[in-house]
Scaffold this motif. Structure first.
Motif, mmCIF file in Angstrom:
data_model
loop_
_atom_site.group_PDB
_atom_site.id
_atom_site.type_symbol
_atom_site.label_atom_id
_atom_site.label_comp_id
_atom_site.label_asym_id
_atom_site.label_seq_id
_atom_site.Cartn_x
_atom_site.Cartn_y
_atom_site.Cartn_z
ATOM 1 N N ARG A 194 11.764 -17.373 16.024
ATOM 2 C CA ARG A 194 12.291 -18.538 15.530
ATOM 3 C C ARG A 194 13.344 -19.162 16.203
ATOM 4 N NH1 ARG A 194 13.485 -19.054 9.168
ATOM 5 N NH2 ARG A 194 11.216 -18.697 9.206
ATOM 6 N N ARG A 198 13.439 -22.611 18.108
ATOM 7 C CA ARG A 198 14.505 -23.599 17.703
ATOM 8 C C ARG A 198 15.105 -24.427 18.814
ATOM 9 N NH1 ARG A 198 19.150 -22.818 12.978
ATOM 10 N NH2 ARG A 198 19.765 -24.667 12.784
ATOM 11 N N TRP A 262 15.625 -26.508 9.772
ATOM 12 C CA TRP A 262 15.993 -25.126 10.034
ATOM 13 C C TRP A 262 16.901 -24.359 9.235
ATOM 14 C CZ3 TRP A 262 13.118 -22.977 13.732
ATOM 15 C CH2 TRP A 262 12.590 -23.636 14.738
#
Length: 403
Positions: A194, A198, A262
């Motif tokens: 992740r 991002r 996020w």
């Protein structure tokens, strides 16, 4: 005796080397047992694999950890792999890719527990509340259902007989009571993925993923680090009643990223936006005035929606269903799922609207209009003929009057 300053002072190169060495030592000193490092393989020796661990220096890894059943190393120089710091032995940094494989690992299980280093385990069987896992060859451990996967276990048998990495979460009674978790390994890997995503993902991008769960409201898709939702309205251009008719768990799909949140950990995808828009060619496929065959998709108080093709629905207004008679609801004439022939009365591509009428009604109206037109034409011809005959009768009288 005069001492030359040049003999007592260090050169810039020596100072620079000393500073670098000191910084390197400080960075190496920050490594703690259990720390994870991305290492590059420098050399594969007879007993040890030499690693480049970046700014932290170099280390070694037991060759046996990277060998298969025949003793062949499964990696090559230049490859990168995640390793865990075990400790320093005679100023040599020792690393591992897993612990607890074989008798040698049995003595290291408590160290692995304290340092948080993963251990390799074999899921032997399903027991009450979870699974029995063998680590270090023969040591029995317990993995609860909730700790074997990221989501609820639907098929426990799918995990039995597999070799998986685990983290020891509880080590008691000198190793007689050990609880392990595979989920923690998966969550850590997911966090790393992740963090990498991002930096690279943006809304509007098209990515590949795997369907992980199906719900009445949509499908969850894993794109390798994050899991997002395809709402049922975004599955396709056609109205979907049951998402299980379109997608299945494990299916590979290509999706468009609609939203990335996020902070809230919520991600929204669209499958429909990766497919060709059927309305782009609607004028060519369903021209105004043409007759088409479709299926009644749904009924509303004001009319019936008819599907002509995937993503192409048209409306038959209630006023066009009664064949001139007033009806209270479209169900008096058509039913959902019924196949009907329709006539395309109008095409509005910009607003994605098709105006339809039942073919039978339209043909009946056309015949009625044609009959009326014929009657009017014949009446006009008869009137003209009658006027001609009357004129002929008057003509002799007119001629005599002239004489």
């Amino acid at each position: 005796m005069v001492i030359d300053e040049k003999e007592t002072s260090s050169s810039p190169e020596e100072e620079s080397f000393a500073e670098l060495f000191e910084k390197s030592c400080k960075k190496t000193a920050r490594l703690k047992p259990g720390d994870r490092v991305e290492a590059r393989i420098l050399k594969v020796g007879a007993e040890w694999v030499f690693l480049d661990i970046g700014s932290k220096g170099e280390g070694v890894l037991d060759r046996k950890e990277l060998a298969d059943a025949e003793g062949n190393v499964t990696v090559a120089e230049g490859d990168t792999l995640p390793v865990w710091f075990v400790g320093s032995v005679r100023n040599e940094l020792r690393f591992t890719v897993k612990m607890g494989a074989g008798a040698a690992g049995h003595a290291q299980l408590e160290d692995a527990y304290r340092a948080g280093i993963p251990v390799e385990g074999y899921v032997e069987k399903e027991i009450k509340g979870g699974f029995e896992v063998k680590i270090a060859g023969t040591v029995r451990a317990f993995c609860p259902y909730s700790q074997i996967s990221l989501r609820r276990v639907e098929d426990a048998a799918a995990f039995v007989g597999r070799h998986l990495p685990f983290r020891i979460t509880e080590y008691a009674e000198r190793g007689r009571n050990i609880i392990v978790s595979h989920r923690q390994i998966l969550e850590e890997e997911q966090r790393r993925q992740r963090d990498a995503l991002r930096e690279s993902l943006q809304e509007g991008m098209t990515v590949a993923g795997t369907v992980t769960q199906l719900k009445d409201f949509g499908a969850f898709v894993d794109i390798g680090g994050i899991e997002g939702l395809i709402p049922i309205s975004e599955v396709g251009w056609t109205r979907v009643k049951d998402i299980r008719d379109v997608l299945s768990v494990g299916q590979q799909v290509t999706v468009l990223i609609k939203k990335l949140d996020w902070d809230a950990g919520k991600f929204s995808f669209s499958l429909r936006d990766t497919l060709a828009d059927p309305w782009e060619s609607v004028v060519e496929k369903f021209p105004e005035g043409s007759f088409q065959t479709g299926t009644v998709a749904r009924l509303a108080p004001f009319g019936a929606f008819v599907t002509l093709a995937a993503g192409i629905d048209g409306l038959i207004h209630i006023s066009k269903l009664g064949q001139g008679k007033r009806i209270n609801h479209p169900r008096e004439v058509v039913q959902e799922g019924e196949t009907v022939e329709v006539k395309v009365d109008g095409v509005d591509r910009e607003n994605r609207r098709l105006s339809l009428s039942l073919a039978a009604v339209s043909r009946a109206q056309d015949e009625e209009e044609q009959t009326l037109s014929t009657f009017r034409r014949q009446s006009a011809d008869s009137a003209a003929a009658s006027l001609g005959s009357f004129a002929d009768l008057l003509k002799p009288k007119h001629d005599r009057s002239k004489k």
